[in-house]
Design a protein around this motif. Sequence first.
Motif, mmCIF file in Angstrom:
data_model
loop_
_atom_site.group_PDB
_atom_site.id
_atom_site.type_symbol
_atom_site.label_atom_id
_atom_site.label_comp_id
_atom_site.label_asym_id
_atom_site.label_seq_id
_atom_site.Cartn_x
_atom_site.Cartn_y
_atom_site.Cartn_z
ATOM 1 N N ARG A 149 0.988 -1.022 -0.277
ATOM 2 C CA ARG A 149 0.102 0.560 0.456
ATOM 3 C C ARG A 149 0.665 1.521 0.426
ATOM 4 O O ARG A 149 1.686 1.055 0.925
ATOM 5 N N GLY A 150 0.629 1.843 -0.542
ATOM 6 C CA GLY A 150 1.886 3.659 -1.363
ATOM 7 C C GLY A 150 1.276 4.602 -0.268
ATOM 8 O O GLY A 150 2.090 5.120 0.039
ATOM 9 N N GLY A 151 -0.562 4.081 0.505
ATOM 10 C CA GLY A 151 -0.723 5.506 1.037
ATOM 11 C C GLY A 151 -1.567 4.741 2.475
ATOM 12 O O GLY A 151 -1.647 3.802 2.299
ATOM 13 N N PRO A 152 -2.065 6.003 3.517
ATOM 14 C CA PRO A 152 -2.964 4.765 4.401
ATOM 15 C C PRO A 152 -4.262 4.890 4.372
ATOM 16 O O PRO A 152 -4.422 5.775 3.010
ATOM 17 N N ALA A 153 -4.286 3.385 4.489
ATOM 18 C CA ALA A 153 -5.622 3.375 4.620
ATOM 19 C C ALA A 153 -6.110 3.061 5.407
ATOM 20 O O ALA A 153 -5.448 2.419 6.332
ATOM 21 N N ARG A 154 -8.004 3.012 5.849
ATOM 22 C CA ARG A 154 -8.381 2.804 7.237
ATOM 23 C C ARG A 154 -8.599 1.825 7.347
ATOM 24 O O ARG A 154 -8.874 0.786 5.968
ATOM 25 N N VAL A 155 -8.299 0.653 8.778
ATOM 26 C CA VAL A 155 -8.541 -0.381 8.875
ATOM 27 C C VAL A 155 -9.631 -0.356 9.396
ATOM 28 O O VAL A 155 -10.585 0.640 10.217
ATOM 29 N N ARG A 156 -10.505 -1.566 9.288
ATOM 30 C CA ARG A 156 -12.354 -1.555 9.611
ATOM 31 C C ARG A 156 -11.982 -2.509 10.177
ATOM 32 O O ARG A 156 -10.853 -3.711 10.392
ATOM 33 N N ALA A 157 -13.270 -2.568 11.207
ATOM 34 C CA ALA A 157 -13.454 -3.653 11.543
ATOM 35 C C ALA A 157 -13.925 -4.288 10.785
ATOM 36 O O ALA A 157 -14.414 -5.034 10.177
ATOM 37 N N PRO A 158 -14.125 -5.906 11.354
ATOM 38 C CA PRO A 158 -14.228 -7.143 10.966
ATOM 39 C C PRO A 158 -15.779 -6.465 10.286
ATOM 40 O O PRO A 158 -16.652 -5.957 11.116
ATOM 41 N N GLN A 159 -16.241 -7.630 9.160
ATOM 42 C CA GLN A 159 -17.996 -6.751 9.177
ATOM 43 C C GLN A 159 -18.542 -7.430 9.947
ATOM 44 O O GLN A 159 -18.121 -8.931 11.055
ATOM 45 N N GLY A 160 -19.175 -6.701 10.295
ATOM 46 C CA GLY A 160 -20.382 -7.650 11.132
ATOM 47 C C GLY A 160 -20.239 -7.100 13.432
ATOM 48 O O GLY A 160 -20.366 -6.911 14.049
ATOM 49 N N GLY A 161 -19.324 -5.847 12.658
ATOM 50 C CA GLY A 161 -18.968 -6.191 14.272
ATOM 51 C C GLY A 161 -18.604 -4.726 14.290
ATOM 52 O O GLY A 161 -18.489 -3.983 13.760
ATOM 53 N N PRO A 162 -18.435 -4.521 15.718
ATOM 54 C CA PRO A 162 -18.406 -3.051 16.234
ATOM 55 C C PRO A 162 -17.089 -1.910 15.631
ATOM 56 O O PRO A 162 -16.493 -2.850 15.393
ATOM 57 N N ASP A 163 -17.123 -1.191 15.013
ATOM 58 C CA ASP A 163 -15.552 -0.319 14.449
ATOM 59 C C ASP A 163 -15.388 0.057 16.063
ATOM 60 O O ASP A 163 -14.292 1.521 15.642
ATOM 61 N N ARG A 164 -15.068 -0.217 17.605
ATOM 62 C CA ARG A 164 -14.672 0.580 17.643
ATOM 63 C C ARG A 164 -13.204 -0.206 18.310
ATOM 64 O O ARG A 164 -12.135 0.156 18.533
ATOM 65 N N ALA A 165 -13.219 -1.328 17.664
ATOM 66 C CA ALA A 165 -11.624 -1.528 17.158
ATOM 67 C C ALA A 165 -10.605 -0.817 16.256
ATOM 68 O O ALA A 165 -9.218 -0.983 16.706
ATOM 69 N N ALA A 166 -11.029 -0.035 15.657
ATOM 70 C CA ALA A 166 -10.308 0.850 14.932
ATOM 71 C C ALA A 166 -10.905 2.240 15.208
ATOM 72 O O ALA A 166 -10.483 3.143 13.643
#
Length: 176
Positions: free
Chosen positions: A156-173
């Motif tokens: 990856r040449g530039g920053p990409a947002r890390v998303r929570a696993p599908q169906g999980g809350p986005d709090r982890a990211a």
Amino acid sequence: QLRTADGANVGNGAEHFTWVEELSGGSNVVCSGSNAIGQCDPASASPFGSGLRVAAPAGKRWVGVAAGVQTTCAIRDDGRAECWGQGGSGELGVTPAPSSRRAVVPGIAQVKRIALGGSHVCAVAKPEVDDGRPHRVFCWGNNGDGQAGQPVSSPRGGPARVRAPQGGPDRAASWR
């Protein structure tokens, strides 16, 4: 006497270590160890260094630093991150790596924390265009095993947002 920036950490890489040195008129990232790829000081031709210094840009101060295998990233007081050293897998946040081996990481701002792996980097930050949401995790660099938080792919040449696993809350990211 070693004086580090308030709350700054010592970065311990595989072949070098770093810290932020506070000065009355600014700050330096200080590095000792291997400089084979410019991970201590991209402007130095020395393959090894003890106390090599990288000054913050004019009018800025370093407030944090982290070290990877052959890359160093530091956080400036304006919330931007700069990385230098090895950039062949996108560790500097830009592809291709600049010939100066030093780059301001594009696309993110208000960086709070930064960490380096073998050939990838992750930061707690906000997007460059603030959307009013909390800080989130962004990663870039080698993603061959998904270590940059994206589906397995080429670097990856530039920053990409890390998303929570599908169906999980986005709090982890996210970070408040």
